[in-house]
Structures are given as C-alpha cells and as structure tokens.
Design a protein around this motif. Sequence first.
Motif: not given
Length: 232
Positions: A41-53, A55-61, A122-130
Amino acid sequence: MSFSQNNHLNTEMPNSIDGSAQPTRRRMNTVERKRQILNGAIQFFAKNGIDGQLRNLTKELGVTHTLLYHYFPTKEALIQEVYREVFESRWKPQWEELLDDKKLSPEEKLNAFYIDYSNTVLTYDFVRILLFSGLSEHSISDRFFELLRLRLLPRLIRETRKFCKRSTRSKPSQRELELLMGLHGGIFYIGMRRWVYGQSIYVSDNQNTDKEIIQDRVRSYLLSAQSIFNSQ
C-alpha cells in the motif's frame, strides 16, 4: 467505507502440465501478511496517490478484497497505518533532544538536525505520499504538519532567536514562522526534485554535497534572520 468481499487468494501452486505436484508456497502468518499488504500500500500510494483505487491495489498485490478487508476494514484505516509507518515511525525523539542541547550553538544544532532529518525522511515514499495527501484528502499532511508545529517549529524558532541574541520567550510571529518555513521547505525541495521531478540537484562525485547544501541554507537562513530581526 468498507471493501467489497471476494474469495481468499489460493496460495497453493497448481500442478505442472505433466501432472506432477509442484511445491506449495509457504503460507504467511497474519503478521507477515499484514506487513506485505502495508508495504504494498505504501508503494501503491506513493506511485498513484492517495486517491488510487483499492481494486488496483489488490490486483497489484495479488490478494482479494476480502483479505484486505480482514486487515484494514476501511481505506481510512489503511491510510492511517501508512501514516504511522512512513511518518510517525521515522520521527526521532533524539531530534528534540539535539535541539535542546545547551552545549551546542544554534547553528550546530540546525545543521545536525537538518542533515539527519533529510537523510531520514527525504525518501521516495515519504515525499510523494505527503504531496499526494496535500492534493487530496489532507489527513496525512495535516497530521504531519501538526507534528511539526507542536514538536519542531518552536524549538527552531528558539534557536534562531538565540543566534540573533533576542528574547526566546514571546510567541513566534508570523514573519518568523514564514522565514523558517522557507528554510524547511527549501530542504524538502531536495526530495521533491529527486522523487517528483526526477531531476538531480547537482552533478558531482562529492558524497558530502547534500551536507554542504544544507549547511549553506542553514547559514543563509540564520544570517537573514539576524539581518531582518535585529534591524527592527
């Protein structure tokens, strides 16, 4: 909101084409499975945003909605766990102890703090999720900035005033806070250039360049504060 429910993922490997049995995957225990979902979920939200669906997260996992629902009954519950993992768990009480250390000068404190802070957050997930949180539902960004306001900004203002040889007792002014956020935002921009724009800040083989950039910004901030507030 609740997740829709489907069948659990079958974790056993199918038989091979010739009918011979294949080794079965080791089933994860509940701790491992929850960790797998949270990390995904952390990587998914960092890549796709908090509004990411979801159903796409479960598909990726490769898991079902039912399994996701078992560990995180709502999307909000998952987001709050992401906040605790990416933001709260990285907060170091030692930063507050460092800024309260009376043996160090204000400039030494700010340099040591921001160098370690930048290396930690200042990591990929921290910066992008914020950033994504600030562009959507604000639950993560609001909580993090409240943490800064309560535990960090007053200490940084106090040390700035000490550098300027001013009283440290009065409530910080809006001007002081904005000047400080210029420093804080400038250091955060190091992460933005890397993880949002995909741009290098510099081209150098010098491993100390990040440290030198932060030291330059801290020095410029303190001298600016000294010039502005001591002339009043």
